[in-house]
Design a protein around this motif. Structure first.
Motif, PDB file in Angstrom:
ATOM      1  N   CYS A 113       1.106  -1.262   0.132  1.00  0.00           N
ATOM      2  CA  CYS A 113      -0.103  -0.145  -0.082  1.00  0.00           C
ATOM      3  C   CYS A 113       0.793   1.346  -0.027  1.00  0.00           C
ATOM      4  O   CYS A 113       1.100   1.944   0.991  1.00  0.00           O
ATOM      5  CB  CYS A 113      -0.805   0.128   0.918  1.00  0.00           C
ATOM      6  SG  CYS A 113      -1.951  -1.297   1.193  1.00  0.00           S
ATOM      7  N   ARG A 114       1.357   1.709  -1.030  1.00  0.00           N
ATOM      8  CA  ARG A 114       2.425   2.713  -1.197  1.00  0.00           C
ATOM      9  C   ARG A 114       1.707   4.128  -1.754  1.00  0.00           C
ATOM     10  O   ARG A 114       2.614   4.997  -1.858  1.00  0.00           O
ATOM     11  CB  ARG A 114       3.583   2.382  -2.365  1.00  0.00           C
ATOM     12  CG  ARG A 114       4.371   1.052  -1.737  1.00  0.00           C
ATOM     13  CD  ARG A 114       5.500   0.593  -2.579  1.00  0.00           C
ATOM     14  NE  ARG A 114       6.363   1.469  -2.462  1.00  0.00           N
ATOM     15  CZ  ARG A 114       7.731   1.677  -1.712  1.00  0.00           C
ATOM     16  NH1 ARG A 114       7.375   0.594  -0.834  1.00  0.00           N
ATOM     17  NH2 ARG A 114       8.365   2.758  -1.785  1.00  0.00           N
ATOM     18  N   THR A 115       0.533   4.230  -1.915  1.00  0.00           N
ATOM     19  CA  THR A 115      -0.059   5.306  -2.213  1.00  0.00           C
ATOM     20  C   THR A 115      -0.924   5.854  -1.143  1.00  0.00           C
ATOM     21  O   THR A 115      -1.348   4.898  -0.491  1.00  0.00           O
ATOM     22  CB  THR A 115      -0.642   5.056  -3.811  1.00  0.00           C
ATOM     23  OG1 THR A 115      -1.931   4.258  -3.467  1.00  0.00           O
ATOM     24  CG2 THR A 115       0.256   4.668  -4.707  1.00  0.00           C
ATOM     25  N   PRO A 116      -1.181   7.146  -1.240  1.00  0.00           N
ATOM     26  CA  PRO A 116      -2.214   7.692  -0.196  1.00  0.00           C
ATOM     27  C   PRO A 116      -3.550   7.108  -0.394  1.00  0.00           C
ATOM     28  O   PRO A 116      -4.174   6.785   0.572  1.00  0.00           O
ATOM     29  CB  PRO A 116      -2.434   8.975  -0.537  1.00  0.00           C
ATOM     30  CG  PRO A 116      -0.728   9.321  -0.848  1.00  0.00           C
ATOM     31  CD  PRO A 116      -0.448   8.161  -1.892  1.00  0.00           C
ATOM     32  N   ALA A 117      -4.093   6.785  -1.607  1.00  0.00           N
ATOM     33  CA  ALA A 117      -5.184   6.020  -1.810  1.00  0.00           C
ATOM     34  C   ALA A 117      -5.440   4.558  -1.378  1.00  0.00           C
ATOM     35  O   ALA A 117      -6.262   4.357  -0.645  1.00  0.00           O
ATOM     36  CB  ALA A 117      -5.583   5.962  -3.222  1.00  0.00           C
ATOM     37  N   ALA A 118      -4.332   3.889  -1.552  1.00  0.00           N
ATOM     38  CA  ALA A 118      -4.415   2.552  -0.904  1.00  0.00           C
ATOM     39  C   ALA A 118      -4.148   2.503   0.360  1.00  0.00           C
ATOM     40  O   ALA A 118      -4.739   1.864   1.288  1.00  0.00           O
ATOM     41  CB  ALA A 118      -2.954   1.692  -1.443  1.00  0.00           C
ATOM     42  N   LEU A 119      -3.323   3.463   1.012  1.00  0.00           N
ATOM     43  CA  LEU A 119      -3.550   3.531   2.684  1.00  0.00           C
ATOM     44  C   LEU A 119      -4.893   3.772   3.248  1.00  0.00           C
ATOM     45  O   LEU A 119      -5.183   3.310   4.340  1.00  0.00           O
ATOM     46  CB  LEU A 119      -2.576   4.728   3.201  1.00  0.00           C
ATOM     47  CG  LEU A 119      -0.944   4.466   3.081  1.00  0.00           C
ATOM     48  CD1 LEU A 119      -0.133   5.370   3.274  1.00  0.00           C
ATOM     49  CD2 LEU A 119      -0.558   3.239   3.850  1.00  0.00           C
ATOM     50  N   ARG A 120      -5.542   4.658   2.469  1.00  0.00           N
ATOM     51  CA  ARG A 120      -6.879   5.042   3.084  1.00  0.00           C
ATOM     52  C   ARG A 120      -7.736   4.121   2.703  1.00  0.00           C
ATOM     53  O   ARG A 120      -8.592   3.717   3.646  1.00  0.00           O
ATOM     54  CB  ARG A 120      -7.338   6.393   2.140  1.00  0.00           C
ATOM     55  CG  ARG A 120      -6.642   7.639   2.496  1.00  0.00           C
ATOM     56  CD  ARG A 120      -7.542   8.951   1.819  1.00  0.00           C
ATOM     57  NE  ARG A 120      -7.745   8.816   0.514  1.00  0.00           N
ATOM     58  CZ  ARG A 120      -6.759   9.357  -0.423  1.00  0.00           C
ATOM     59  NH1 ARG A 120      -5.717  10.002   0.100  1.00  0.00           N
ATOM     60  NH2 ARG A 120      -7.039   9.126  -1.785  1.00  0.00           N
ATOM     61  N   ALA A 121      -7.690   3.349   1.580  1.00  0.00           N
ATOM     62  CA  ALA A 121      -8.697   2.166   1.521  1.00  0.00           C
ATOM     63  C   ALA A 121      -8.544   0.945   2.311  1.00  0.00           C
ATOM     64  O   ALA A 121      -9.561   0.335   2.914  1.00  0.00           O
ATOM     65  CB  ALA A 121      -8.471   1.620  -0.004  1.00  0.00           C
ATOM     66  N   HIS A 122      -7.266   0.641   2.807  1.00  0.00           N
ATOM     67  CA  HIS A 122      -6.866  -0.295   3.767  1.00  0.00           C
ATOM     68  C   HIS A 122      -6.652   0.203   5.203  1.00  0.00           C
ATOM     69  O   HIS A 122      -6.134  -0.684   5.873  1.00  0.00           O
ATOM     70  CB  HIS A 122      -5.957  -1.448   3.094  1.00  0.00           C
ATOM     71  CG  HIS A 122      -6.371  -1.707   1.726  1.00  0.00           C
ATOM     72  ND1 HIS A 122      -7.296  -2.760   1.544  1.00  0.00           N
ATOM     73  CD2 HIS A 122      -6.128  -1.593   0.550  1.00  0.00           C
ATOM     74  CE1 HIS A 122      -7.566  -2.924   0.325  1.00  0.00           C
ATOM     75  NE2 HIS A 122      -6.655  -2.289  -0.331  1.00  0.00           N
ATOM     76  N   ARG A 123      -6.880   1.394   5.593  1.00  0.00           N
ATOM     77  CA  ARG A 123      -6.295   1.743   6.835  1.00  0.00           C
ATOM     78  C   ARG A 123      -6.579   0.677   8.039  1.00  0.00           C
ATOM     79  O   ARG A 123      -5.761   0.393   8.896  1.00  0.00           O
ATOM     80  CB  ARG A 123      -6.913   3.358   7.074  1.00  0.00           C
ATOM     81  CG  ARG A 123      -6.217   4.016   8.410  1.00  0.00           C
ATOM     82  CD  ARG A 123      -6.589   5.589   8.260  1.00  0.00           C
ATOM     83  NE  ARG A 123      -5.940   5.884   9.424  1.00  0.00           N
ATOM     84  CZ  ARG A 123      -4.743   6.522   9.272  1.00  0.00           C
ATOM     85  NH1 ARG A 123      -4.018   6.385   8.260  1.00  0.00           N
ATOM     86  NH2 ARG A 123      -4.174   7.241  10.418  1.00  0.00           N
ATOM     87  N   ARG A 124      -7.892   0.615   8.235  1.00  0.00           N
ATOM     88  CA  ARG A 124      -8.324  -0.236   9.364  1.00  0.00           C
ATOM     89  C   ARG A 124      -7.567  -1.555   9.444  1.00  0.00           C
ATOM     90  O   ARG A 124      -6.932  -1.984  10.558  1.00  0.00           O
ATOM     91  CB  ARG A 124      -9.857  -0.478   9.596  1.00  0.00           C
ATOM     92  CG  ARG A 124     -10.186  -1.277  10.591  1.00  0.00           C
ATOM     93  CD  ARG A 124     -11.688  -1.249  10.778  1.00  0.00           C
ATOM     94  NE  ARG A 124     -12.322   0.047  10.992  1.00  0.00           N
ATOM     95  CZ  ARG A 124     -12.232   0.565  12.152  1.00  0.00           C
ATOM     96  NH1 ARG A 124     -11.949   0.193  13.146  1.00  0.00           N
ATOM     97  NH2 ARG A 124     -12.699   1.913  12.311  1.00  0.00           N
TER      98      ARG A 124
END
Length: 342
Positions: free
Chosen positions: A222-233
């Protein structure tokens, strides 16, 4: 090598309780007490210590230790191979010498521009070595998985090798890392698939198994801000599980250093700087190239910059809130409450 070994011993003696390690005392990829004598002996051209170390891991089914020690010995042999050449000549059928030799072959081809072609040529040799290792050792199959990944093997071939590895040890961390990295390479958008695989492996593993930290490794996809947001939990859950696993190891333990360095990396990405500071204390003077070498050619410098930033943020938080000590409320996912949690 001997000077590095002595520095490691001195640093360990000073690190019996968690305390910040000065920059000058930080050690990159320091060996633990079992590996260090084998490396010192290898630097003198002697292979008996390495042979004894790897034989012990094989006889005691210490597969995660065996995997890491073989990797480190092969890395050393890239620049100093006399001891391995002597070992192979004296005992050509020794499974431990063969393990290091095939790992060295994969390492040497990995950085070549012709990696896929070169590894495609050696995959049959690596697989043959794994088959010769017997019915219980998964570590040679992890090497075969790495070779197949570098050779861009098809799914069917990779799955065949994967089945051989997990048949021997269903919770071997290295084999799972190889499979996870194969999934990640198959698609740049495979974040969810990688997390699914890692979470399943972690949930099925014993509480003290290193593979419990596999979702933390999957978080690196998860190297992009979008990926971090999508899988944050899910990433918070992975970090919490790894914090529990870290707590099972002594402070300033070289064996746990890679887990804790990876955990700091992920915690910083999640902006959990207080938890990152706690793991930095537990890490002590031990820095590992992974994961810092993913973002820089200077992993030690990268670690020191991250550590300085975490400390600066802790100082700012203490000045702002006046509550730098323990006792702050914790969030539902196990970490302390932070602005980004809500």
């Amino acid at each position: 090598m001997l000077r590095a070994f002595l520095r490691t011993a001195a640093a360990r003696a000073r690190s019996r309780s968690p305390r910040p390690a000065p920059d000058d005392d930080v050690l990159l990829d320091a060996p633990d007490d079992r590996l260090a004598p084998a490396l010192v002996a290898a630097a003198r051209g002697e292979h008996a210590a390495a042979a004894g170390l790897l034989a012990g891991t094989r006889e005691n089914a210490e597969w995660d230790h065996r995997d890491r020690y073989a990797t480190r010995l092969a890395a050393f042999a890239r620049s100093r191979s006399e001891w391995l050449d002597t070992w192979r000549a004296a005992a050509p059928d020794d499974p431990d010498a063969l393990l290091v030799a095939v790992r060295l072959t994969v390492h040497r081809h990995w950085d070549s521009p012709a990696r896929a072609e070169l590894l495609h040529q050696v995959v049959p040799t690596v697989v043959a070595a794994a088959e010769a290792a017997g019915p219980v050792d998964p570590v040679p199959w992890r090497t075969a998985l790495d070779a197949a990944r570098g050779a861009r093997a098809g799914h069917a071939e990779f799955e065949r090798l994967w089945e051989q590895a997990v048949r021997r040890c269903p919770h071997h961390y290295g084999s799972h890392v190889a499979a996870l990295e194969y999934l990640a390479a198959a698609s740049p958008d495979a974040h969810g698939e990688c997390l699914d695989f890692a979470e399943t492996a972690a949930q099925e593993a014993p509480e003290d198994a290193l593979v419990r930290a596999l979702p933390l490794h999957a978080a690196l996809t998860c190297r992009t801000p979008a990926a971090l947001r999508a899988h944050r939990r899910r990433l918070h859950t992975a970090a919490d599980r790894a914090i529990t696993l870290s707590a099972a190891h002594p402070a300033a333990d070289p064996w746990a250093a890679e887990l804790r360095n990876l955990l700091v990396h992920v915690l910083v990405c999640l902006e959990r700087h207080r938890d990152a500071a706690e793991q930095l204390l537990l890490t002590g003077p031990y820095v590992t190239s992974f994961p810092w070498d993913r973002d820089t050619d200077d992993p030690l410098g990268g670690f020191l910059r991250v550590r300085a930033d975490v400390r600066a943020r802790q100082g700012e938080a203490a000045t702002t809130t006046g509550a730098a000590g323990p006792g702050r409320p914790r969030s539902g996912h196990g970490g302390r409450v932070r602005p980004g949690d809500h």
